[in-house]
Each structure stands twice: as C-alpha cells, then as structure tokens.
Design an enzyme around this catalytic site. Structure first.
Site, short mmCIF file in Angstrom:
data_model
loop_
_atom_site.label_atom_id
_atom_site.label_comp_id
_atom_site.label_asym_id
_atom_site.label_seq_id
_atom_site.Cartn_x
_atom_site.Cartn_y
_atom_site.Cartn_z
N CYS A 2 0.77 -0.99 -0.04
CA CYS A 2 -0.11 0.03 0.06
C CYS A 2 0.97 1.12 -0.01
O CYS A 2 2.07 1.08 0.31
CB CYS A 2 -0.83 0.04 1.11
N GLY A 31 -0.51 0.55 -4.98
CA GLY A 31 -1.90 -0.24 -4.85
C GLY A 31 -2.82 0.54 -5.82
O GLY A 31 -3.02 1.78 -5.78
N ASN A 105 0.62 0.65 5.82
CA ASN A 105 1.05 -0.28 4.94
C ASN A 105 1.89 -1.34 5.72
O ASN A 105 2.87 -0.97 6.44
CB ASN A 105 1.92 0.65 3.98
N GLY A 106 1.58 -2.66 5.41
CA GLY A 106 2.22 -3.64 5.96
C GLY A 106 1.41 -4.62 6.26
O GLY A 106 0.29 -4.94 5.96
N TYR A 260 11.43 -4.27 -7.19
CA TYR A 260 10.22 -4.13 -7.93
C TYR A 260 9.12 -3.20 -7.57
O TYR A 260 8.54 -2.79 -8.34
CB TYR A 260 9.53 -5.72 -7.93
#
Ligand SMILES: *[C@@H]1O[C@H](CO)[C@@H](O)[C@H](O)[C@H]1NC(C)=O
Ligand SMILES: *[C@@H]1O[C@H](CO)[C@@H](O)[C@H](O)[C@H]1NC(C)=O
Ligand SMILES: *[C@@H]1O[C@H](CO)[C@@H](O)[C@H](O)[C@H]1NC(C)=O
Length: 539
Positions: A2, A31, A105-106, A260
C-alpha cells in the site's frame, strides 16, 4: 502493498485534499485496488471519501471539494491479508479516544492473538479481517490507557511504544488526531518505507509524510528524512517531535522495494531505487556472462520486459557490449482487466498489454531481462510471444533470485504452490516457462547492489528468497492461514469486480450520488502480471 500519505498545512484554513490526491496518484503503483482520503476541518470534523478504484477515478473535482480542512491522511491499497471489500478501504476511523484516523502499509503476523486480545481484554469490536483495523484499535487502546482529557506528545509516544511491544510484523503508518495533528511511525525492523518532509511558506512550515520520496519532490517539499525503525514522528501546527519509541530495533528494510515495488525516482533510506536497479543490471551481467560461457551459448540482443527491468537491462547490455532493443511495445491504452480465471484468459491479458516486434526477434538469440519471476505464467506467455515471432533461442535473466516463499509483510504474493520457483531448480524453472535457459541474480549480489549505497543498513528482509522471516514468529500454520485468506480474497475480488462492472460497487460514505465509472483497472497486479509492474504513467 500500500501507499500512505499525511499532510499538514501551516494555514489551517487552506485545503489539504487537492495535494493529498495529487500525492496519492504518485503512489498509485503501490496499490490500485482502492484509495481514500480523510481530512480534518473546522471544529475537528472529519471528512472522508474512499472507494475501490484508481485515484483519478475516485477523486474528481466534486469529491475533492467536499474534503475540507488543512490536514489529512490518504491511502492507496493493494489487497494483502484483508479482503478486497470496499468497506475495508482505508483510512479507517475510530471515535474514541479523541477521534483517530489511520492508514497502514504492511502486515501483522500475530493478528489471531491480537484479535483475541481486542475481544477479551480491550473490549473493542473489530468488524473486518483487516489487520490495519486491528492496528488502529491497538493504537486507540494504548491512547485510551493515558486516561487524559487532552493528550500531549509524550502521551502519544508512550502509546506507540506500547503498541510496538504488543504487535509483530511490518507497519508503516500515518494517523491523524482530530484537531491535534498527524503522526507517523514505522515498525522496529523498518520493513516498509516512510519518510517526512517539509516545505517552507512565508508564514510557517507545511509537513508531509509519504511512503516514497517522489511525493515530496513532486509537491515541492524538501528535507526528506526517513522515519527510523521503531521511531514515531508527531506533527502539529507548533512543530515536529520525533522519538525512538521501540526498545529494540534491528533495521531490515524489504529488499523487494528496490527490485520491484518502489518508483525508480524515489530514494528509500538513502538509497536511490534507480541507482540500485542500475547496479542490479551490472551484477547480473557478470552472472550472465559466466553462465553463457559455461554453456557455450551466445546472445545477439538484450530486450527488457517493460517497464521495471528497463534500467537494469540497459546497464546489463552495456556491460556485455550487446545491443539493447525495445522488442516489446506496450499498449498504453488497454482498458480495465478483470481477474480472469484460467490460462486462456491470462494469455489474452498479456497479449493485450504487450506486442512483440518480429524485426527484433526474428532469427536471433535473445536475452530477456525481467525484474523477477513470480508465478511464471506471464514469463511463459512472453517467451512464447518471442518464439512466435521467430526468436531462435530465448534466455531469461532475472534481476532477483528465485522467489520460493510467501511474503508475510504486506506484499500480495500468490501462495507458495503457485510460485514457479517453489520446489523447482533452475533447469526445471526454465522448462516450466519454456525458456532455453534461465539465469538468476544471486542473493549476495542483490544485497550488495542495494547496500553499497548505504552501508549503514545492516541487512535486508529477503524472506521471499530465503524463507527466513526477520521478525521471527512465522509458523507453518500461520503461512497456511495466510494462503487461505488470500485465496478467499481472489474469489471475492471476482465478485467485487463483476459487480463494479455493472456500476454497483462504489464509494463508501459517499458524497456522490452517481455511482458510475468506478473501475478497478488493475493493470499491474502481481497475481496476473510479472514484469509489467510499476507502470504509473499509463496514460
Ligand atoms: C462491517 O463488515 C461488513 C462485512 O464485511 C461490511 O459490509 C460493513 O460495511 C462493515 N461495517 C462497517 C461499519 O465498516
Ligand atoms: C503559503 O501558503 C498559502 C496557503 O496555503 C498559499 O496560498 C501560498 O501560496 C503559500 N506560499 C508559498 C510561498 O508557498
Ligand atoms: C542509511 O541508513 C541508516 C540506517 O541504518 C540511516 O540512519 C541513514 O539515514 C541512511 N542514510 C541516508 C543518507 O539516508
């Protein structure tokens, strides 16, 4: 995976939402499933808008005009352990204590026991299976413990320190307290990135939190600093307070951000993503050269699988003195894609997005460079496309080592059995994807490529390659549970998407009466593409 963002403008009567929306669009690659903004306006009122879909579709002029207030929090979501139901779009809100808005985020790895704690001890209701909602309530519960009518910075630091003792996993978070300010914190391993920046104005400073530094660059903020592992940063209109609140920290950022996820023009923890990808190309060139010599094979041309691998492919080609060619042309205007079950549909998906130019492939031994190989379905299709237009031999070089394990820290990887490298050696992977040869970057080389730019990063989370999880506490049972949950998500998503295509799914807590055109145009999803990620400039 995210993206999170927080913005506090010095001028409380200005509106933060337009810049938050702009910032979220720069984090869109993190996201594409759902997005949301909550602002805090006069009298401490929260205004929110969140929905499934891309930032540009959800936040039109009308939506933004209703988000009033000089501070706010934003989020873009890639589904991880929670479902893709739009009720779970972030930021989340709880009213007690003080009114908290939260974006995460995570992924937490101990959610089952935390869920138990919420129920039995904290008596807080968790409505979804999202660990972000859990984390918010853990934060709220710790703030509640202070028992104050009005809290100060020290109380907040204490609360976050308490939270860090209670939960395990990856979390880079932004929170907002009504009428108070915005807060960011990062887990003691610093697995996911987040930083803070400021912008001088005549009258005072504006402050920004964001997952990646590109947001600061684009919005004219400077003095970017990463939030340190185990650190919390509090920003109010009277200034910034920072404190390390975790007792123990071991810095192990996720190396996959560099391979990435992150944009090349971001700098994470002092490392330029772009430079690290150039280095990956250089290191991979040495490996490719060695293996080609061993096998007595030659290559005529280097072709990147767009877009992420371009940077590395160019360096690799230069280093090996080989021509670099753009053999795959992307269709920029391809419409929305569905999660299409079955090989037939996946195949069509890849061919809708990419076209192989015969004149670059015909009669040649080609070296395709990709950032990583996940399921292998896309690689297989791309190799077939190359052969269909006359490639003599197709060799694939991957900037990352084979991915054989689950990611438990917030990247939506398919389950282990679906990873093409799981239980296969290099030869078997080549056979599975139809390549004449596959060459992988070695893990020590990959680590060196990133670490050379900031040698004070002790080590990285490399769990998708090694199966060693930096936080500990990841059991086989947990991995199994996670895979079940994700399988469930994929099923739900088919339903959600098909509903949206009929114009049913839409913004929650809507400020909008017309429920049209909210599309989940998941152009770059880990579950159906490899090598097509990070295409933020699609239009
Ligand atoms: C609670 O969860 C249900 C089921 O996912 C969802 O439909 C509902 O909107 C959620 N309620 C709130 C207040 O988020
Ligand atoms: C300072 O902030 C105000 C209010 O947000 C804005 O109108 C103005 O353009 C800003 N000035 C500068 C120099 O950025
Ligand atoms: C390099 O990493 C360390 C953490 O180990 C961090 O404190 C430092 O700020 C980073 N360097 C830069 C230039 O960001």
């Amino acid at each position: 995976m995210c993206g999170v963002l927080g913005l506090l403008l010095h001028d409380a009567s200005a509106d933060a939402a337009p810049e938050i929306s702009e910032g979220l669009s720069l984090l869109q690659h993190r996201g594409q499933d759902a997005c949301g903004i909550v602002t805090c306006g006069p009298k401490g009122r929260f205004f929110q808008c969140k929905a499934n879909g891309m930032v540009r579709d959800v936040f039109d002029e009308k939506a933004i005009s209703k988000l009033v207030g000089g501070m706010g929090v934003g989020h873009v979501r890639y589904p991880t352990a929670g479902s893709s139901n739009h009720a779970e779009a972030q930021p989340f809100y709880v009213n007690s204590p003080y009114g908290i808005v939260f974006a995460h985020n995570g992924n937490l790895i101990d959610s089952p026991s935390l869920m138990q704690f919420m129920d039995a001890t904290a008596h807080r209701h968790i409505n979804t299976s999202s660990d972000s909602e859990l984390l918010l309530n853990l934060f709220a519960n710790n703030l509640q413990q202070t028992g104050k009518f009005r809290i100060n910075e020290d109380d907040i630091f204490t609360a976050i320190g308490g939270l860090m003792k209670q939960c395990t996993g990856a979390y880079a978070c932004v929170a907002m307290l009504a009428g108070f300010g915005i807060i960011a914190f990062r887990d003691p391993n610093g697995i996911r990135p987040i930083g803070v920046a400021s912008r001088r104005n005549n009258s005072g400073n504006d402050y920004l939190f964001a997952s990646e530094s590109i947001v600061a660059d684009a919005l004219g903020f400077g003095e970017w600093e990463d939030v340190k592992p185990g650190e919390a940063v509090i920003i109010t209109r009277s200034g910034v307070s920072r404190k390390r609140v975790a007792e123990h920290t071991t810095f192990t950022p996720d190396i996959f951000e560099f391979v990435y996820f992150a944009r090349p023009d971001s700098v994470l923890d002092g490392v330029s993503v772009y430079r690290s990808r150039m280095a990956m190309g250089d290191a991979l060139a040495v490996e490719v050269d060695k293996i080609l010599k061993e096998r007595g094979m030659t290559v005529d041309v280097v072709i990147p699988v767009p877009d992420t691998s371009r940077v590395a492919a160019l360096n690799l080609a230069q280093k090996l003195n080989l021509p670099y060619r753009e053999g795959f042309i992307k269709n920029r205007y391809v419409g929305r894609t569905f999660i299409m079950p079955g090989q037939q549909m996946r195949r069509r998906n890849v061919r809708r997005k990419l076209n192989a130019m015969a004149l670059e492939f015909s009669g040649k031994n080609v070296l395709l460079v990709d950032d990583s190989i996940v399921r292998g379905t896309t690689s297989k299709e791309i190799i077939q496309m190359a052969k269909d237009v006359g490639a003599k031999k197709v060799i694939v070089a991957s900037c990352a080592p084979p991915i054989r394990h689950s990611n438990v820290y917030g990247i939506d990887m398919p389950s282990r059995s679906e990873l093409v490298a799981h239980g296969r050696d290099t030869e078997e992977i080549a056979e599975a994807i139809g390549a004449d040869l596959v060459i992988f970057q070695t893990l020590p080389d990959l680590i060196a490529c990133v670490r050379q730019f900031n040698s004070s990063i002790p080590t990285f989370d490399c769990s998708v390659f090694t199966g060693e999880y930096v936080t500990g506490g990841v059991s086989e049972e947990y991995l199994h549970q996670l895979e079940l949950l994700r399988a469930e998500n994929v099923k739900n998503k088919v339903v959600v998407n098909s509903r949206e295509s009929k114009g049913e799914g839409s913004r929650v807590n809507g400020f909008h009466d017309q429920e049209s055109a909210i599309v989940s145009s998941a152009i770059n999803r880990a579950d159906d593409t490899v090598g097509l990620h990070n295409t933020w400039n699609i239009s």
